[in-house]
Design a protein around this motif. Structure first.
Motif, PDB file in Angstrom:
ATOM      1  N   ASP A 155       7.290  -3.747   0.805  1.00 13.41           N
ATOM      2  CA  ASP A 155       8.704  -3.135   0.216  1.00 13.41           C
ATOM      3  C   ASP A 155       8.541  -2.255   0.689  1.00 13.41           C
ATOM      4  O   ASP A 155      10.137  -1.622   0.455  1.00 13.41           O
ATOM      5  CB  ASP A 155       8.238  -4.075  -0.941  1.00 13.41           C
ATOM      6  CG  ASP A 155       8.444  -5.060  -1.145  1.00 13.41           C
ATOM      7  OD1 ASP A 155       8.561  -6.347  -0.317  1.00 13.41           O
ATOM      8  OD2 ASP A 155       7.742  -6.000  -1.944  1.00 13.41           O
ATOM      9  N   MET A 156       7.704  -1.172   0.988  1.00 19.29           N
ATOM     10  CA  MET A 156       8.120   0.115   1.058  1.00 19.29           C
ATOM     11  C   MET A 156       8.403   0.816   2.256  1.00 19.29           C
ATOM     12  O   MET A 156       8.813   1.467   2.820  1.00 19.29           O
ATOM     13  CB  MET A 156       6.763   1.575   0.859  1.00 19.29           C
ATOM     14  CG  MET A 156       5.785   1.437  -0.676  1.00 19.29           C
ATOM     15  SD  MET A 156       5.160   2.535  -0.747  1.00 19.29           S
ATOM     16  CE  MET A 156       3.466   1.965   0.059  1.00 19.29           C
ATOM     17  N   GLY A 157       8.607  -0.091   3.317  1.00 17.95           N
ATOM     18  CA  GLY A 157       8.875  -0.341   4.779  1.00 17.95           C
ATOM     19  C   GLY A 157       8.299   0.738   5.986  1.00 17.95           C
ATOM     20  O   GLY A 157       8.192   0.426   6.891  1.00 17.95           O
ATOM     21  N   PHE A 158       6.565   0.023   5.340  1.00 15.65           N
ATOM     22  CA  PHE A 158       5.715  -0.342   6.040  1.00 15.65           C
ATOM     23  C   PHE A 158       5.275  -1.337   7.166  1.00 15.65           C
ATOM     24  O   PHE A 158       5.525  -2.267   6.128  1.00 15.65           O
ATOM     25  CB  PHE A 158       4.168   0.608   5.233  1.00 15.65           C
ATOM     26  CG  PHE A 158       4.927   2.319   5.195  1.00 15.65           C
ATOM     27  CD1 PHE A 158       4.405   3.821   5.988  1.00 15.65           C
ATOM     28  CD2 PHE A 158       4.827   2.465   3.801  1.00 15.65           C
ATOM     29  CE1 PHE A 158       4.643   3.846   5.460  1.00 15.65           C
ATOM     30  CE2 PHE A 158       4.823   3.809   3.453  1.00 15.65           C
ATOM     31  CZ  PHE A 158       5.129   4.572   4.366  1.00 15.65           C
ATOM     32  N   THR A 159       5.267  -1.210   8.599  1.00 13.28           N
ATOM     33  CA  THR A 159       4.339  -2.359   9.665  1.00 13.28           C
ATOM     34  C   THR A 159       3.689  -2.534   9.942  1.00 13.28           C
ATOM     35  O   THR A 159       3.193  -3.218  10.637  1.00 13.28           O
ATOM     36  CB  THR A 159       6.067  -2.389  10.400  1.00 13.28           C
ATOM     37  OG1 THR A 159       5.803  -1.026  11.125  1.00 13.28           O
ATOM     38  CG2 THR A 159       7.777  -2.672   9.430  1.00 13.28           C
ATOM     39  N   LEU A 177      11.007   7.559  -0.109  1.00 16.40           N
ATOM     40  CA  LEU A 177      10.368   7.133   0.499  1.00 16.40           C
ATOM     41  C   LEU A 177      10.735   6.248   1.476  1.00 16.40           C
ATOM     42  O   LEU A 177      10.525   5.509   2.428  1.00 16.40           O
ATOM     43  CB  LEU A 177       8.999   6.956   0.615  1.00 16.40           C
ATOM     44  CG  LEU A 177       8.121   6.217   1.416  1.00 16.40           C
ATOM     45  CD1 LEU A 177       7.731   7.756   3.032  1.00 16.40           C
ATOM     46  CD2 LEU A 177       6.437   6.524   0.539  1.00 16.40           C
ATOM     47  N   THR A 178      11.045   5.205   0.775  1.00 13.56           N
ATOM     48  CA  THR A 178      10.797   3.505   0.107  1.00 13.56           C
ATOM     49  C   THR A 178      12.226   3.082   1.204  1.00 13.56           C
ATOM     50  O   THR A 178      12.573   2.261   2.067  1.00 13.56           O
ATOM     51  CB  THR A 178      10.880   3.025  -0.894  1.00 13.56           C
ATOM     52  OG1 THR A 178       9.693   2.859  -1.356  1.00 13.56           O
ATOM     53  CG2 THR A 178      11.064   1.457  -1.015  1.00 13.56           C
ATOM     54  N   LYS A 179      13.126   3.773   0.667  1.00 14.68           N
ATOM     55  CA  LYS A 179      14.733   3.823   1.513  1.00 14.68           C
ATOM     56  C   LYS A 179      14.464   4.346   2.535  1.00 14.68           C
ATOM     57  O   LYS A 179      15.466   4.317   3.250  1.00 14.68           O
ATOM     58  CB  LYS A 179      15.777   4.671   1.066  1.00 14.68           C
ATOM     59  CG  LYS A 179      16.013   4.801  -0.982  1.00 14.68           C
ATOM     60  CD  LYS A 179      17.245   4.782  -1.436  1.00 14.68           C
ATOM     61  CE  LYS A 179      17.270   4.671  -3.344  1.00 14.68           C
ATOM     62  NZ  LYS A 179      18.611   5.610  -3.743  1.00 14.68           N
ATOM     63  N   VAL A 180      13.518   5.990   3.425  1.00 15.06           N
ATOM     64  CA  VAL A 180      13.291   6.087   4.556  1.00 15.06           C
ATOM     65  C   VAL A 180      13.024   5.133   5.583  1.00 15.06           C
ATOM     66  O   VAL A 180      14.018   4.843   6.445  1.00 15.06           O
ATOM     67  CB  VAL A 180      13.430   7.586   4.662  1.00 15.06           C
ATOM     68  CG1 VAL A 180      12.916   8.002   5.734  1.00 15.06           C
ATOM     69  CG2 VAL A 180      14.165   8.530   4.254  1.00 15.06           C
ATOM     70  N   MET A 181      11.723   4.872   4.959  1.00 20.48           N
ATOM     71  CA  MET A 181      11.560   3.566   5.454  1.00 20.48           C
ATOM     72  C   MET A 181      12.252   2.806   6.392  1.00 20.48           C
ATOM     73  O   MET A 181      11.436   1.850   7.141  1.00 20.48           O
ATOM     74  CB  MET A 181       9.929   3.909   5.453  1.00 20.48           C
ATOM     75  CG  MET A 181       8.929   4.852   5.407  1.00 20.48           C
ATOM     76  SD  MET A 181       8.839   5.467   6.787  1.00 20.48           S
ATOM     77  CE  MET A 181       7.993   7.238   6.415  1.00 20.48           C
ATOM     78  N   ASN A 182      12.542   2.303   4.887  1.00 23.70           N
ATOM     79  CA  ASN A 182      13.373   1.029   5.364  1.00 23.70           C
ATOM     80  C   ASN A 182      14.198   0.583   6.123  1.00 23.70           C
ATOM     81  O   ASN A 182      14.787   0.164   6.913  1.00 23.70           O
ATOM     82  CB  ASN A 182      13.198   0.325   4.059  1.00 23.70           C
ATOM     83  CG  ASN A 182      12.803  -0.579   3.113  1.00 23.70           C
ATOM     84  OD1 ASN A 182      11.969  -2.057   3.860  1.00 23.70           O
ATOM     85  ND2 ASN A 182      11.822  -1.089   2.459  1.00 23.70           N
ATOM     86  N   TYR A 183      15.223   1.368   5.840  1.00 27.89           N
ATOM     87  CA  TYR A 183      16.217   2.006   6.538  1.00 27.89           C
ATOM     88  C   TYR A 183      15.361   2.426   8.775  1.00 27.89           C
ATOM     89  O   TYR A 183      16.523   1.617   9.965  1.00 27.89           O
ATOM     90  CB  TYR A 183      16.825   3.891   7.102  1.00 27.89           C
ATOM     91  CG  TYR A 183      17.998   3.783   7.910  1.00 27.89           C
ATOM     92  CD1 TYR A 183      18.795   2.969   7.619  1.00 27.89           C
ATOM     93  CD2 TYR A 183      17.828   4.787   8.105  1.00 27.89           C
ATOM     94  CE1 TYR A 183      20.217   3.430   8.760  1.00 27.89           C
ATOM     95  CE2 TYR A 183      18.595   5.162   8.927  1.00 27.89           C
ATOM     96  CZ  TYR A 183      19.731   4.423   9.235  1.00 27.89           C
ATOM     97  OH  TYR A 183      20.772   4.192  10.576  1.00 27.89           O
ATOM     98  N   ARG A 184      14.876   2.726   8.241  1.00 26.97           N
ATOM     99  CA  ARG A 184      13.783   2.650   9.743  1.00 26.97           C
ATOM    100  C   ARG A 184      13.540   2.063  10.592  1.00 26.97           C
ATOM    101  O   ARG A 184      13.528   1.815  11.496  1.00 26.97           O
ATOM    102  CB  ARG A 184      12.832   4.176   9.681  1.00 26.97           C
ATOM    103  CG  ARG A 184      12.257   4.634  10.902  1.00 26.97           C
ATOM    104  CD  ARG A 184      10.437   5.399  10.795  1.00 26.97           C
ATOM    105  NE  ARG A 184      10.320   5.574  12.201  1.00 26.97           N
ATOM    106  CZ  ARG A 184      10.359   5.037  12.929  1.00 26.97           C
ATOM    107  NH1 ARG A 184       9.570   4.233  13.003  1.00 26.97           N
ATOM    108  NH2 ARG A 184       9.492   5.591  14.216  1.00 26.97           N
TER     109      ARG A 184
END
Length: 619
Positions: free
Chosen positions: A181-185, A523-530
């Motif tokens: 959910d934070m955007g990390f893969t 951080l969550t917004k940036v990583m999920n956008y990325r």
């Protein structure tokens, strides 16, 4: 007559003793204990350990498996067997028998397995990924029952910064949704293999069994289950491996196969850690030797990869883990310290079995001119090719740690970031570098930014948009502090809420402070956008010299573009005239800031608030 009788008695006693010894002989270890059919390299070298095992004759009788070579070494308690596995061999249990004459004295079993379907085409991590680094002992305790294991030397003690705290693989698996959910893969775990040392073994870098997950973290099967569960949630697993050294309590340290299995000295000699000696054409042999042969620490014997058996053991071990648990990546610790030719061979052998697999090397070198020696295909003077495409970008990390604390100047402030990117002409594969601000060895971001959340958000914006593969260190989203130079324990904290009975649960918004949620949400917004931005994954870079404490760069791909604006002024909002960037902005007429949603209907002037970043998707 008396002499003859005495000789006969001695012979009888010898035979009785030898018979008793061989009768008691058994295989104590067979490593690896399993292997797979269908590798490009059809051979596997099996280490056999048992008292006086070399006095016996090994034999294999299994369809499709041939014992090609028997290697005896100076220690009779070891044998190394080269087995060739034919493509037509079937899965099953291969019995390895050991004979004295015609009598079988002992045996061991090698399990032969079918490779997972499409195993060879497994995709590694790449520029589309963002990596979350976790120290397993300090993240979450999913199973308190494994905190203390009978027979293992170190017991749990959460009050001791260098002690075992009880985090484990189950705790990580329980938090996979939180990480996703934070955007990390991708997740990079610090080493999970057994570290059965008397003290300070929580970090994982003093391995005592290369084929066994530390039971205080879980089991081999639980590791595989974690990788499988991550894959289902779109998360790749990166294993932290160590070839340079093992733990001083590793089982073989009490009975080494050969005198040169590890680098030995009359007394302990520590590495000088001067990696420049390896690439330096003028380096003294004594300095180079101390870099590559000195021990990393008193508890970490230096492995000798110049020994063919050691090299093969470790290369096979890495392939075993990739296949067994289904890894998507490896981070190799202390990459430049072992024999460099052996390390290059390792990369080639892994890639021969998994062409799309990703390996990143830790080369803690601050200057790009020296770091490039370790990247694949750089035209080194000595002809060396590391074959390693991806490296940890330490020059960028060190620049980022200073840039936001300084005013603009020649080589200071945001100019540091510009200059590191300007050195990309040296790299053959700059987009394969892993970019980061901190890790488990360095000071926490909040430490070197003095808990200034505005600086932290600027660093997040930069890491999320600059070329390369971003890596984040667990807990910094909570503004954790800690000076790595003063204490490693201080930068390897427990994640609040990861242990039963914790007063706060920072895995929930309610358990985080307002300041923590501010950084966490950004951080969550940036990583999920990325995560979904092709231009940030694969785009080119165009940047402009910092002016008036503002640094502007673009990532562009085909018709897509993202403009990033960093304002390093401590107090001043800065109105930026965008006409300076017309060579790229003339293609676009508007934009949207991706973290706030603010729209910019005109691209003539934009005001960047003090100590902040704007990430603007152009239209």
């Amino acid at each position: 007559m008396l002499k003859k009788t005495h000789t006969s008695l001695v012979l009888i006693l010898f035979l009785m003793t030898f018979g008793a010894q061989t009768g008691a002989q058994k295989v104590e270890r067979l490593e690896p204990a399993s292997w797979w059919i269908g590798f490009n390299n059809p051979s596997v070298q099996v280490l056999v350990y048992g008292e006086n095992i070399a006095a016996l004759r090994p034999s294999v009788d299994y369809p499709g498996v041939q014992l090609e070579r028997i290697i005896a070494v100076e220690n009779p308690n070891y044998l190394f067997l080269d087995l060739k596995i034919a493509p037509e061999a079937r899965a099953g249990k291969v019995n390895v028998s050991f004979f004295q004459g015609k009598k079988e004295r002992t045996s061991a079993t090698l399990e032969l397995l079918e490779r997972e379907e499409d195993s060879a085409s497994r995709e590694g991590f790449n520029q589309s990924d963002a990596i979350y680094l976790i120290m397993p002992d300090r993240f979450a305790n999913g199973n308190p029952d494994n905190d203390e294991i009978k027979g293992m030397q170190e017991k749990p003690d959460r009050s001791e910064p260098y002690g075992r705290h009880g985090g484990d693989l189950e705790g990580i698996q329980n938090r996979l949704d939180f990480i996703a959910d934070m955007g990390f893969t991708s997740i990079w775990l610090n080493p999970v293999l057994e570290n059965d040392q008397p003290q300070s073994s929580y970090h994982g870098y003093a391995i005592t069994d290369f084929y066994q997950v530390d039971r205080r973290l879980g089991s081999n099967q639980e590791y595989k289950e974690l990788v499988d569960a991550g894959r289902q949630k779109g998360i790749k697993m990166i294993m932290d491996m160590v070839f340079n050294h093992c733990g001083s309590q590793h089982w073989w340290m009490k009975d080494l196969p050969t005198h040169d299995w590890v680098h030995q000295y009359p007394e302990f000699i520590r590495s000088n850690y001067r990696l420049s000696t390896v690439s330096d054409p003028y380096a003294a042999k004594a300095d180079l030797s101390l870099t590559t042969r000195g021990w990393f620490d008193t508890t970490m014997p230096d492995m000798n990869l110049g020994n063919e058996l050691v090299k093969n053991y470790l290369i096979q071990n890495s392939i075993w883990w990739i296949e067994f648990v289904g890894l998507q990546g490896i981070r190799m610790d202390t990459y430049p310290y072992p024999d460099k030719e052996a390390m290059a061979e390792w990369v080639l052998r892994v890639k021969a079995e998994y062409p799309d697999f990703t390996i990143v090397g830790e080369s803690w070198i601050s200057e790009p001119s020296k770091l490039v020696y370790w990247q694949k295909d750089f035209p080194n003077q000595d002809g060396y090719n590391s074959q390693m495409k991806s490296l940890m970008d330490f020059p960028m990390a060190e620049a980022l740690g200073s840039a936001l604390n300084e005013e603009e100047g020649w080589g200071s402030g945001l100019q540091r970031l510009y200059d590191v990117l300007a050195d990309d002409h040296l790299y053959r594969y700059p987009k394969d570098l892993v970019v980061f601000a901190e890790n488990h060895d360095m000071g926490r971001m909040a430490h070197f930014y003095n808990s200034d959340t505005q600086k932290m958000k600027m660093a997040i914006a930069f890491l999320g948009t600059v070329r390369g593969i971003p890596q984040w260190y667990y807990g910094s989203e909570l503004v954790m502090t800690g000076d790595g130079a003063a204490s490693h324990g201080a930068i390897r904290q427990n994640y609040p809420g990861g242990w039963p009975g914790d007063e706060t649960d920072a895995f929930t918004a309610e358990g985080r402070t307002q300041v923590q949620n501010e950084v966490f949400d950004y951080l969550t917004k940036v990583m999920n956008y990325r995560k979904t931005s092709e231009v940030l994954h694969h785009g080119n870079t165009l940047h402009f010299l910092p002016e008036d404490e503002v640094y502007v760069y673009f990532r562009y791909l085909n018709d897509q573009a993202v403009m990033v604006m960093l304002n390093n002024h401590a107090d001043n909002d800065t109105a930026v005239d965008l006409s300076r960037f017309s060579e790229i902005l003339r293609k676009y007429s508007a934009g949207t800031e991706v973290t706030s949603g603010r729209e910019y209907p005109s691209l003539t002037h934009i005001t960047v608030p003090a100590k902040s970043a704007l990430i603007i998707e152009l239209e």
